[in-house]
Design a protein around this motif. Structure first.
Motif, short mmCIF file in Angstrom:
data_model
loop_
_atom_site.label_atom_id
_atom_site.label_comp_id
_atom_site.label_asym_id
_atom_site.label_seq_id
_atom_site.Cartn_x
_atom_site.Cartn_y
_atom_site.Cartn_z
N GLN A 141 59.17 102.94 32.15
CA GLN A 141 59.76 103.04 30.81
C GLN A 141 59.63 104.45 30.23
OE1 GLN A 141 61.37 100.69 29.31
NE2 GLN A 141 60.83 98.79 30.35
N SER B 77 66.82 101.38 34.46
CA SER B 77 67.49 100.39 33.61
C SER B 77 66.74 99.06 33.69
CB SER B 77 68.94 100.19 34.06
OG SER B 77 69.58 99.21 33.27
N SER B 78 66.52 98.48 32.55
CA SER B 78 65.81 97.20 32.49
C SER B 78 66.74 96.00 32.60
CB SER B 78 65.01 97.10 31.18
OG SER B 78 65.88 97.22 30.05
N GLU B 79 68.05 96.23 32.56
CA GLU B 79 68.98 95.10 32.63
C GLU B 79 69.41 94.83 34.07
OE1 GLU B 79 73.38 96.02 31.73
OE2 GLU B 79 72.30 97.39 30.37
N GLU C 46 69.43 104.17 28.74
CA GLU C 46 68.10 103.87 28.20
C GLU C 46 67.21 105.11 28.32
OE1 GLU C 46 66.23 100.36 29.74
OE2 GLU C 46 68.14 99.32 30.03
N GLY C 47 66.48 105.40 27.25
CA GLY C 47 65.51 106.49 27.30
C GLY C 47 66.12 107.85 27.09
#
Length: 545
Positions: A236, A255-257, A374-375
């Motif tokens: 993360q 990516s968390s998805e 993300e991020g």
């Protein structure tokens, strides 16, 4: 008389005894003046008792003193060996980046650090680029190998001759060669293999190849997070990377998805697993996109009403006003308007080609799936060069690119030439298109807000270059170090984890020896040596603490 005579010997004997003692007592000071002083006598009290206490003294104190001295000597030797091994243990690895606009050699100098991770020696690491790229030899593939000669000479200058035979050299070609037919690719690579084989470095035929766009993106991501110190840490907290090359663009980030399998790359680094999104957009590099845009205009696929409904003429909004072609007879050349907003709208159409064929729930660029970003991100290569040209800092906003592009596109061409006299005309022409392309790609395509502060435009972090070649070098060396450890079953005792394990063991041993020596010194009786005048010899006595 007889009694008197009988007592005489006894009296004489008694007087003789007294006289003897007095004489000895009178001589004693003279003798004592030759004895060692009390300050230096303590040392002799341990050694001088050799006749009666020697074996006991050496057994209790001498052993610990010898052990402590030996340990100190071992520690000194260990640190000397580690220092020399760090210097003499310097290794080299060569990666040749066969890019679309040029070929660049990277000579990486390093030592193996803790955990098998290479530690760069930046002072001995160097790079050199030569133009043109390997794809320029598509019509004469046999000549491609000759373009490497100067680069290999550079490599031989940087690597000590004694290490040539153990220094690996790899050629990795990117989008420039990916655009060519397989047959032409192999002919170019075969020519390069001949030059690499004769270089004197360690080379195998399969070390010259065309890498995929996904690999290029992964390598760039590894390089960025290595430079930032986040590689091997929490996924993360990693940083994504967006590259804008000459022939292609790469987007890679954690990516968390859930992702389609064709866009997923699982990277294992140490004990951490990273699920990365990575995709290479071929033809979306800045130079390739600009060339395609010109073809797009000349083919008149780009309708003028898509740019400005009120104007029906054939227009080019991405070239500054006042620019005139040298060939005036070319009537297919569009009317130049130099308008940033219209240029951005035209580029948007370019980026959305094929979107109607999107098989996924969302396609941000063409027909390719891209999840929500993300991020934080690093934007490299032509992103950086464009921001530098306009005088924008690494933390510039996209709104800054909009303002800079509007000023540049609307400026008169002759004024721009006077303002930037050192730039080639073709390079100067691209910056109107480049500013609009960056805004359209990042904002209109990937959804980055105009005031978003999470993107940094840079080509290096500190003194570490943000180059995919660095990432490939890191992954290759880490994999090789892991293989060596697996084969031997033992850590490297001179470098890496083994060095620190041995150091810890040595420190513990020194502490134990020191404690033993102190304990022996405390328990050992304190002895005192005196000279008995009456007995005429030295006497060793115990002193109460």
């Amino acid at each position: 008389m007889r009694r008197l005579n009988a007592k005489a010997p006894a009296v004489l004997g008694h007087l003789h005894s007294i006289t003897t003692r007095v004489a000895l007592q009178m001589e004693a000071p003279v003798f004592q003046s030759r004895l060692p002083s009390s300050s230096s006598f303590s040392l002799f009290s341990q050694i001088g008792a050799a006749g009666s206490q020697g074996k006991h003294s050496r057994g209790s104190g001498g052993f610990w003193i010898s052990a402590l001295a030996a340990t100190a000597a071992a520690a000194f030797v260990f640190f000397v060996v580690c220092f020399l091994s760090r210097r003499s243990g310097r290794r080299f690895e060569i990666i040749i980046d066969g890019g679309s606009t040029g070929t660049r050699i990277h000579v990486f100098a390093y030592v193996i650090g803790q955990g098998g991770t290479p530690v760069l020696d930046l002072e001995a690491t160097s790079t050199l680029k030569e133009n043109p790229g390997l794809s320029a030899y598509a019509d004469e593939p046999e000549m491609a190998g000759e373009s490497l000669i100067g680069l290999l000479d550079f490599g031989r200058e940087k690597v000590p001759r004694s290490q040539w035979g153990e220094t690996k050299v790899r050629l990795m070609a990117t989008a420039g060669l990916r655009l060519l037919e397989k047959r032409v690719q192999e002919r170019i690579l075969d020519s390069c293999r001949m030059a690499l084989t004769a270089s004197g470095f360690l080379f195998r035929s399969d070390w010259a190849s065309v890498i995929t766009g996904t690999d290029e993106g992964i390598y760039a991501w590894v390089a960025a997070n290595y430079a930032l110190g986040s590689l091997g840490g929490d996924p993360q907290h990693t940083t994504g990377i967006i590259e804008l090359g000459g022939a292609s663009a790469q987007v890679t980030f954690f990516s968390s998805e859930p992702l389609p399998s064709e866009f997923t790359y699982v990277l294992q680094f140490g004990k951490v697993t990273y699920n990365l999104y990575s995709h290479s957009f071929l033809h979306f590099g800045q130079n390739a996109a600009h060339e395609f845009f010109r073809e797009f205009l000349s083919s008149r696929e780009l309708k003028s009403d898509a740019i400005s409904p009120a104007v029906e003429s054939f227009r080019d909004p991405c070239t500054p006003r006042g620019y005139a072609r040298s060939v005036e007879s070319d009537k297919s050349w569009p009317y130049i308007t130099g308008n940033f907003s219209e240029c951005r709208s035209a580029v948007q159409m370019l980026l959305q080609r094929g979107k109607g064929d999107c098989p996924y729930r969302q396609c941000r660029l063409g027909s390719a799936f891209v999840p929500a970003l993300e991020g934080k991100f690093l934007a490299t290569e032509n992103f950086f060069f464009t921001s530098k040209f306009f005088g924008l800092g690494p933390a510039a906003l996209l709104s800054d690119f909009v303002a800079a592009g509007e000023r540049f596109c609307g400026e008169d061409w002759m004024k721009l030439k006077r303002k930037y006299p050192s730039l080639e005309e073709d390079d100067l022409l691209r910056y109107c298109f480049s500013s609009a392309y960056i805004v359209a790609l990042l904002h209109d395509g990937l959804g980055v807000a105009l005031d978003d502060q999470r993107i940094v435009y840079a080509n290096e972090v500190g003194s570490i270059p943000l180059d995919w070649a660095l990432g490939s070098f890191l992954m290759l060396v880490v994999a090789a170090a892991a293989a060596e450890t697996a084969d031997s079953g033992q850590p490297n005792w001179i470098s890496g984890e083994g060095r620190f394990s041995l150091l810890r063991a040595l420190v513990v041993f020194v502490v134990v020896v020191a404690m033993g020596w102190l304990a022996a010194r405390w328990k050992k009786p304190q002895l005192k040596t005196i000279y008995d005048l009456e007995k005429g010899r030295y006497i060793v006595t115990r002193v109460t603490r």
